[in-house]
Design a protein around this motif. Structure first.
Motif, PDB file in Angstrom:
ATOM      1  N   ASP A 192       0.838  -1.189   0.000  1.00 26.69           N
ATOM      2  CA  ASP A 192       0.000   0.000   0.000  1.00 26.69           C
ATOM      3  C   ASP A 192       0.878   1.246   0.000  1.00 26.69           C
ATOM      4  N   ASP A 193       0.262   2.416   0.130  1.00 26.86           N
ATOM      5  CA  ASP A 193       1.036   3.654  -0.002  1.00 26.86           C
ATOM      6  C   ASP A 193       1.924   3.933   1.208  1.00 26.86           C
ATOM      7  N   ASP A 194       1.842   3.088   2.237  1.00 24.70           N
ATOM      8  CA  ASP A 194       2.768   3.173   3.364  1.00 24.70           C
ATOM      9  C   ASP A 194       3.783   2.044   3.360  1.00 24.70           C
ATOM     10  N   GLY A 195       3.822   1.262   2.270  1.00 27.68           N
ATOM     11  CA  GLY A 195       4.799   0.188   2.146  1.00 27.68           C
ATOM     12  C   GLY A 195       4.406  -1.100   2.841  1.00 27.68           C
ATOM     13  N   PRO A 197       2.365  -4.733   3.159  1.00 30.66           N
ATOM     14  CA  PRO A 197       1.780  -5.734   2.259  1.00 30.66           C
ATOM     15  C   PRO A 197       0.264  -5.666   2.281  1.00 30.66           C
ATOM     16  N   SER A 198      -0.339  -5.826   1.114  1.00 30.33           N
ATOM     17  CA  SER A 198      -1.798  -5.849   1.050  1.00 30.33           C
ATOM     18  C   SER A 198      -2.306  -7.139   1.683  1.00 30.33           C
ATOM     19  N   PRO A 204       0.815 -14.927   2.973  1.00 31.12           N
ATOM     20  CA  PRO A 204       0.438 -14.198   4.192  1.00 31.12           C
ATOM     21  C   PRO A 204       1.539 -13.290   4.715  1.00 31.12           C
ATOM     22  N   ASN A 205       1.173 -12.060   5.015  1.00 30.57           N
ATOM     23  CA  ASN A 205       2.077 -11.067   5.604  1.00 30.57           C
ATOM     24  C   ASN A 205       3.329 -10.825   4.774  1.00 30.57           C
ATOM     25  N   SER A 206       3.237 -11.044   3.477  1.00 32.99           N
ATOM     26  CA  SER A 206       4.382 -10.859   2.584  1.00 32.99           C
ATOM     27  C   SER A 206       4.022  -9.860   1.489  1.00 32.99           C
ATOM     28  N   PRO A 207       4.980  -9.004   1.093  1.00 33.33           N
ATOM     29  CA  PRO A 207       4.711  -8.098  -0.032  1.00 33.33           C
ATOM     30  C   PRO A 207       4.813  -8.780  -1.392  1.00 33.33           C
TER      31      PRO A 207
END
Length: 368
Positions: A192-195, A197-198, A204-207
């Motif tokens: 997202d715009d704060d870096g 991960p979506s 899971p919990n990975s970019p």
């Protein structure tokens, strides 16, 4: 300013034919007749890596040695400088604006740096751009410790139609990192715009959005279908254009080019034995070049050309065309301006080219 006809050479004509095989010298009706003119937007740049239009004939540009500059009709202005690891292919690379710019004046950058052990790493940073002074403030790091090296740093960043930021990373000359889901090397990342991960990322919990990439340097989305496409450097030849899907494994280094192995996703296009060294890529949109609408334009370094790819019927390839072969030298980025004009940057001062008078340059191509 130069005026000439837009001539193309087709490498592929028709569906289902082998990529890289020269079929004929196709003069596509309507394309061959397009007249255009080129003008110099900026000159005497040092390895301009990424171009982002601001409107009003103003552009933000990263220079690989560590400078973010503003290009405008009044000239070049330094916006910010960064202490980067400017060695080999590393340095200040990708650039993107917040999708709500100028309401939200955040600028995002991908930069190489030396860690405490002297190793090259890459990071995603963002800063606030003052719209009056064009100075950058509130600079902070969002993601760090992305594997880096003298070569294969990836580096292209772009916001997608979904408002998420996509980041291409290279294998940092360690090919097996591309298959390691605990490493950010050799991946397409989605944050997202704060870096962050979506939550709907595939792991899971990975970019990480996709993996098995060698050195992807271009990314864009088809203006009609919204399909995501990237460009990627192959080992010797076998450069790729890939349609990216969520969680996809694109094979490197276990598969090269079109491997026809079910566990990996084959490239939509590969160069075979030719080397294109594809970098920045953009789909044509707007009304300036209706004959080229929805073509993917790819800036090629070793190939010294713009490669144009026609897609039809849900991203099937119809034709591949060469533009400006050996006209401007090595090309690093291609971007569509707000008026539909085509912006390209040269990369003749990157240590692998032959600099010409005024290099490096940003050029604009518009209909004559």
């Amino acid at each position: 300013m130069h005026r000439r006809k837009l001539l193309t050479m087709a490498l592929l004509a028709g569906l289902g034919l082998a990529i890289g095989r020269v079929i004929n010298l196709l003069r596509k009706e309507g394309v061959d007749a397009v007249e255009f003119k080129t003008s110099i937007v900026a000159s005497d740049l040092e390895v301009p890596w990424s171009i982002t239009p601001l409107g009003g004939r103003r552009y933000l540009v990263t220079e690989r040695p560590g400078r973010l500059v503003l290009i405008s009709p009044s000239g070049k202005k330094l916006v910010a400088s960064f202490d980067v690891a400017s060695v080999g292919e590393a340095g200040l690379l990708g650039l993107a604006l917040h999708p709500d710019f100028p309401k939200k004046t955040w600028v995002y950058l991908y930069a190489s740096y030396f860690d405490s052990a002297g190793q090259i790493k890459n990071k995603l940073i963002k800063g606030r751009l003052d719209p009056l002074t064009f100075r950058l403030s509130e600079v902070k790091t969002l993601i760090e410790d992305i594997p880096g090296a003298y070569i294969h740093n990836g580096g292209r960043i772009r916001f997608g139609p979904d408002g998420m930021l996509y980041i291409t990373t290279g294998d940092a000359a360690k090919p097996l990192l591309s298959q390691d889901l605990s490493s950010l090397g050799g991946k397409i990342l989605r944050v997202d715009d704060d870096g962050k991960p979506s939550p709907d990322n595939p792991f899971p919990n990975s970019p990480i959005w996709s993996y098995g990439h060698r050195n992807p340097q271009g990314i864009d989305w088809h203006p009609d279908s919204g399909v995501m496409v990237t460009t990627e450097h192959g080992p010797v030849g076998h450069d790729e254009v890939n349609v990216i899907v969520k969680g996809g494994n694109y094979g490197w280094p276990l598969a090269v080019g079109k491997a026809d192995r079910g566990e990996f996703i084959d490239p939509t296009i590969e160069s075979g034995g030719d080397t294109w060294a594809p970098s920045g890529a953009s789909f044509v949109h707007g009304d300036a070049f209706p004959e080229l609408r929805s073509w993917l334009l790819i800036a090629c370094l070793r190939g010294s050309m713009i490669l144009g790819v026609e897609f039809v019927n849900q991203m099937k390839v119809f034709g591949i065309h060469m533009f400006f072969k050996n006209v401007f030298g090595r090309l690093r980025d291609v971007v569509i301006d707000e008026d539909g004009g085509i912006l390209i940057s040269t990369s003749n001062r990157d240590g692998r080219g032959n600099p010409r008078d005024g290099d490096d340059k940003i050029l604009k191509i518009v209909p004559a």
